[in-house]
Design an enzyme around this catalytic site. Structure first.
Site, short mmCIF file in Angstrom:
data_model
loop_
_atom_site.label_atom_id
_atom_site.label_comp_id
_atom_site.label_asym_id
_atom_site.label_seq_id
_atom_site.Cartn_x
_atom_site.Cartn_y
_atom_site.Cartn_z
N LYS A 34 0.84 -1.21 0.00
CA LYS A 34 0.00 0.00 0.00
C LYS A 34 0.88 1.26 0.00
CE LYS A 34 -0.24 -0.35 5.02
NZ LYS A 34 -1.06 -0.82 6.16
N TYR A 276 15.20 30.89 4.83
CA TYR A 276 14.07 31.67 5.36
C TYR A 276 14.16 31.80 6.88
CZ TYR A 276 11.59 31.00 0.90
OH TYR A 276 11.21 31.01 -0.40
#
Ligand SMILES: *Cc1c(COP(=O)(O)O)cnc(C)c1O
Length: 385
Positions: A34, A276
């Protein structure tokens, strides 16, 4: 050279499946692929798992079943369901909407059921499709998620499946909440086993051919009592440790490594910040390397100032803010690293290794989430297939 890629060692996947098969003895292995094979690439990993001795595949959602069928890994060709004719069985484990039932049946996958109303829907859709649906009845022995808590309802559902010509009883199963926590709450894992065993035995007494399955990867190592007819292993087939420990201590080999490169090397004067928010400033004159990889690729922003990257066989600290497309590493006051050098986020370089378990610990999460988070922008490159 690629900007970034994840290398998937299919030989490791195969070996991990062989390792699990040895642990399981007579019990079969169902490989759980999955979430795009826990971020490793579902179809390639499914093929490698089958080569390593898995005889069934499991996914969570409908589109994942379609992908495996399209890759030709299961019998979606109108045969009486996958699992027949020697084709590996495919099981879709999760909850499905009405529309998804058609998709899953169309992919030749078995379906998980735990309430009568849904069973009727599956039977009706199977009739419309003209081929019986294979059904795994789910007991909730204590996970508190999908499945019915009521053992008698499990038996009643199994009887209803067996009596319906549009349905085939394939399995009865459950899932553990604490298999990976060896000091769980006074042995909750064994409490779940105590609840599931009589339910499974009651179904088997009436339907001896039913496949009983319960164990995930951790349970396989925790207790042979959990093995039953088949185990559903995900994390361990990828060589990730189910206990967030060293996978090699259990004979597992990590299949994924994550690579990029140093795209620029710059001299930072003391006090110059990186990225940043200026969350790191050079404590002295130093060289900073830029790696063109960021949270858009799945490098979590919480790793800002909080992990290492391998270059030229050494660890260098990630410094400054992880941005969407870039991160920076402190190469130190003297460096011989030049643009083009390989950078490794997960994997080995020389004697040094950074494992998914290490990144997970830094993020206070589990290795599963680390590899699942690697985004589709990072190509998966398989080797050893
Ligand atoms: C994901 C999943 C598994 C596999 O678990 P691992 O811990 O990765 O081995 C097994 N069963 C169910 C129901 C699952 O959802």
């Amino acid at each position: 050279m690629e900007r970034a890629f994840a290398r998937i060692d299919l030989g490791a996947l195969r070996a991990n499946c062989e390792r699990l098969r040895a642990e399981l003895g007579e019990s079969r292995l169902c490989a759980v692929v999955k979430a795009d094979g826990y971020g490793h690439g579902a179809a390639a990993c499914a093929g490698a798992a089958l080569a390593g001795g898995a005889s069934a595949l499991a996914v969570a959602v409908a589109t994942e079943a379609t992908e495996l069928a399209a890759a030709g890994l299961v019998g979606a060709d109108g045969a009486a369901g996958a699992g027949s004719k020697g084709a590996p069985e495919l099981i879709t484990l999760g909850a499905l909407t009405d529309a998804e039932v058609d998709v899953v049946l169309g992919a030749g996958s078995a379906i998980s059921v735990w309430r009568p109303g849904f069973l009727e829907l599956v039977a009706a859709r199977a009739r419309a499709l003209g081929r019986p649906a294979r059904v795994h009845v789910k007991h909730d022995s204590g996970m508190g998620r999908l499945g019915t808590f009521d053992g008698e309802e499990v038996v009643a559902l199994a009887r209803a499946v067996a009596a319906d010509p549009d349905l085939e009883l394939a399995g009865v199963w459950t899932h553990f909440a604490t298999a990976d926590e060896p000091d769980d709450d006074g042995g909750y894992f064994f409490e779940q086993l105590d609840r599931f065993e009589p339910v499974a035995a009651a179904v088997r007494a009436e339907f001896p051919a039913v496949t009983v399955h319960a164990a995930n990867s951790a349970a396989v190592f925790r207790s042979p009592r959990s093995h039953f007819d088949m185990a559903r292993c995900g994390v361990a087939i990828y060589g990730l440790d189910p206990f967030q420990d060293d996978p090699t201590s259990r004979g597992l080999r990590p299949a994924l490594s994550w690579h990029s490169h140093v795209a620029a090397v710059k001299r930072f004067p003391v006090g110059q910040s990186a990225g940043y928010g200026r969350r790191w400033k050079a404590p002295e004159d130093t060289w900073v390397g830029l790696v063109p990889l960021g949270y858009g690729d799945g490098v979590r922003r919480a790793l800002t100032n909080h992990c290492d990257v391998l270059v030229a066989g050494r660890r260098y600290p990630l410094v400054g803010t992880v941005s969407m497309d870039n991160l920076t590493i402190d190469l130190g006051p003297e460096t011989e690293i030049e643009p083009g050098a390989e950078a490794v986020l997960i994997g080995r370089q020389g004697e040094e290794e950074i494992r998914a378990e290490e990144i997970a610990a830094r993020l206070e999460t589990i290795n599963y989430e680390v590899t699942c988070a690697i985004s589709p922008r990072v190509p998966r490159v398989t080797e050893g297939g």
